[in-house]
Write an enzyme that holds these catalytic residues in place. Structure first.
Site, PDB file in Angstrom:
ATOM      1  N   PHE A  32       0.957  -1.357  -0.065  1.00 30.96           N
ATOM      2  CA  PHE A  32      -0.277  -0.292  -0.262  1.00 30.96           C
ATOM      3  C   PHE A  32       0.721   1.063  -0.022  1.00 30.96           C
ATOM      4  O   PHE A  32       2.079   1.267   0.572  1.00 30.96           O
ATOM      5  CB  PHE A  32      -0.822   0.590   1.462  1.00 30.96           C
ATOM      6  CG  PHE A  32      -1.482  -1.225   1.435  1.00 30.96           C
ATOM      7  CD1 PHE A  32      -1.162  -2.399   2.905  1.00 30.96           C
ATOM      8  CD2 PHE A  32      -2.920  -1.628   0.613  1.00 30.96           C
ATOM      9  CE1 PHE A  32      -2.555  -3.105   1.934  1.00 30.96           C
ATOM     10  CE2 PHE A  32      -3.510  -2.434   0.284  1.00 30.96           C
ATOM     11  CZ  PHE A  32      -3.121  -3.541   0.802  1.00 30.96           C
ATOM     12  N   ASP A  33       0.566   1.988  -0.632  1.00 28.89           N
ATOM     13  CA  ASP A  33       1.002   3.529  -0.506  1.00 28.89           C
ATOM     14  C   ASP A  33       0.202   4.415   0.566  1.00 28.89           C
ATOM     15  O   ASP A  33       0.800   5.525   0.611  1.00 28.89           O
ATOM     16  CB  ASP A  33       0.846   4.645  -2.038  1.00 28.89           C
ATOM     17  CG  ASP A  33       1.458   3.496  -3.224  1.00 28.89           C
ATOM     18  OD1 ASP A  33       1.108   3.716  -4.691  1.00 28.89           O
ATOM     19  OD2 ASP A  33       2.031   2.312  -2.697  1.00 28.89           O
ATOM     20  N   VAL A  34      -1.728   4.447   0.787  1.00 30.35           N
ATOM     21  CA  VAL A  34      -2.175   5.488   1.396  1.00 30.35           C
ATOM     22  C   VAL A  34      -2.572   4.462   2.280  1.00 30.35           C
ATOM     23  O   VAL A  34      -2.818   2.768   2.177  1.00 30.35           O
ATOM     24  CB  VAL A  34      -3.029   5.704   0.813  1.00 30.35           C
ATOM     25  CG1 VAL A  34      -3.603   6.687   1.226  1.00 30.35           C
ATOM     26  CG2 VAL A  34      -2.552   6.378  -0.936  1.00 30.35           C
ATOM     27  N   LYS A 257      -4.440   0.937  -4.301  1.00 27.52           N
ATOM     28  CA  LYS A 257      -2.601   0.534  -3.267  1.00 27.52           C
ATOM     29  C   LYS A 257      -3.541   1.382  -1.911  1.00 27.52           C
ATOM     30  O   LYS A 257      -2.469   2.336  -1.272  1.00 27.52           O
ATOM     31  CB  LYS A 257      -2.267   2.079  -4.143  1.00 27.52           C
ATOM     32  CG  LYS A 257      -1.555   1.147  -4.839  1.00 27.52           C
ATOM     33  CD  LYS A 257      -0.413  -0.179  -5.030  1.00 27.52           C
ATOM     34  CE  LYS A 257       0.717   0.086  -4.746  1.00 27.52           C
ATOM     35  NZ  LYS A 257       1.309  -0.928  -4.315  1.00 27.52           N
TER      36      LYS A 257
END
Ligand SMILES: O=C(O)[C@H](O)[C@H](O)COP(=O)(O)O
Ligand SMILES: [Mg+2]
Length: 314
Positions: A32-34, A257
């Site tokens: 994940f980015d967030v 993401k």
């Protein structure tokens, strides 16, 4: 049919238990980015900060993750939350907070866009709601008004019935978690709804996790009006997808993401799953117990779970 079940249960193999499993934790975080963070029951329980929370937040920041704090607790504004974060040593800024009081104020100001003068909001809730309405230039009454924190007097019944205690500009009744309910406040709320005011709620959580226990939640604030009028409010907090759309619009991210971290199945985890996020993580320091999502036929199942948020430090 299996596909739908997988959708609401975060995958076919059931939720992954991450606590103590460093490589799985790293693998999960790397996906994940967030991270959308719930607050009550995940970061703290009332004024009690859970262990290793500031370090965990900092670890995700050091990995370049985008963080958004998505709370249903409408008693505080984004500015209030910034003060709470600072007081607890959690690195976060006001712009990263998206609370149900802000969600409600934005919905009223930018979606409903009622024409003055008939655009006033009668509030059953605390100052967090008032501050966010003010920030959006939405007029309001009720709320923390000390004149309403009193006994219901015999003449009040007459004055509510003949409308002399009512504000003709009220077009909306908005309920949030209210620590100062009174019969007079409910009587006014009911009168406005019977006059045709819109019924909105910041959120309808049945309980509030605090001091390691459970207390009446915001849902308990709107319940008397629901019973008295037979009307149901439009709830603007989690799991409302109107809130998810607003968050995506403001923070611009790829839902696949993004991961929702929360302690409550029927708000946080449902919010993430219905929102089509890449994953959901349940933290067992708040409302929901693992038995609720491990049992056969469970309706809302997270992708993974940990005993406490600090377990993400491995
Ligand atoms: O009753 C309430 O309002 C909720 O219990 C409380 O707001 C939950 O806050 P959250 O867990 O979404 O931060
Ligand atoms: Mg919570």
């Amino acid at each position: 049919m299996q596909a739908v079940a997988n959708l609401m249960t975060g995958g076919s193999s059931g939720p992954k238990y991450l606590t103590g499993d460093k490589s799985s934790i790293d693998g999960f975080i790397d996906k994940f980015d967030v991270f959308l963070f719930d607050c009550d029951g995940v970061l703290w329980s009332g004024d009690h900060l859970f262990e290793r929370v500031p370090a965990t937040i900092q670890m995700l920041r050091d990995k370049g993750k985008q963080l958004v704090f998505v709370t249903n607790n409408s008693t505080k504004s984004r500015a209030d939350y910034k003060k709470k974060f600072d007081s607890m040593g959690i690195s976060a800024n006001e712009e990263e907070v998206f609370g149900s009081s802000y969600s409600a104020a934005v919905y009223i100001a930018r979606i409903l866009k009622l024409e003055p003068p008939k655009n006033k909001v009668y509030v059953l809730g605390e100052s967090g709601v008032e501050q966010e309405l003010q920030a959006e230039n939405v007029p309001y009454c009720g709320g923390t008004d000390p004149l309403l924190r009193r006994e219901m007097l015999p003449e009040d019944f007459r004055h509510v019935a003949d409308g002399s205690l009512l504000d003709d500009d009220v077009a909306i009744v908005l309920t949030g978690l209210d620590y100062h309910p009174s019969y007079l406040k409910y009587a006014l709320g009911m009168a406005y709804l019977r006059r045709g005011a819109k019924f909105l709620a910041t959120n309808i959580d049945s309980t509030l996790p605090s001091a390691g226990s459970l207390f009446p939640g915001a849902g308990s604030t709107s319940a008397p009006l629901i019973k008295a009028t037979g009307q149901e409010p439009l709830a603007l907090g989690k799991p409302s997808q109107a809130m998810m759309d607003a968050i995506e619009g403001k923070f611009q991210f790829d839902r696949k993401k993004a991961c929702m971290i929360g302690d409550r199945l029927n708000t946080d985890i449902q919010f993430g799953i219905e929102g089509g996020l890449g994953g959901t993580l349940c933290v067992l320091t708040g409302v929901s117990k693992k038995e609720e999502f491990l049992e056969k036929g469970a309706q809302v199942v997270p992708s993974a779970y940990v005993d406490e948020l600090g377990d993400l430090l491995g």
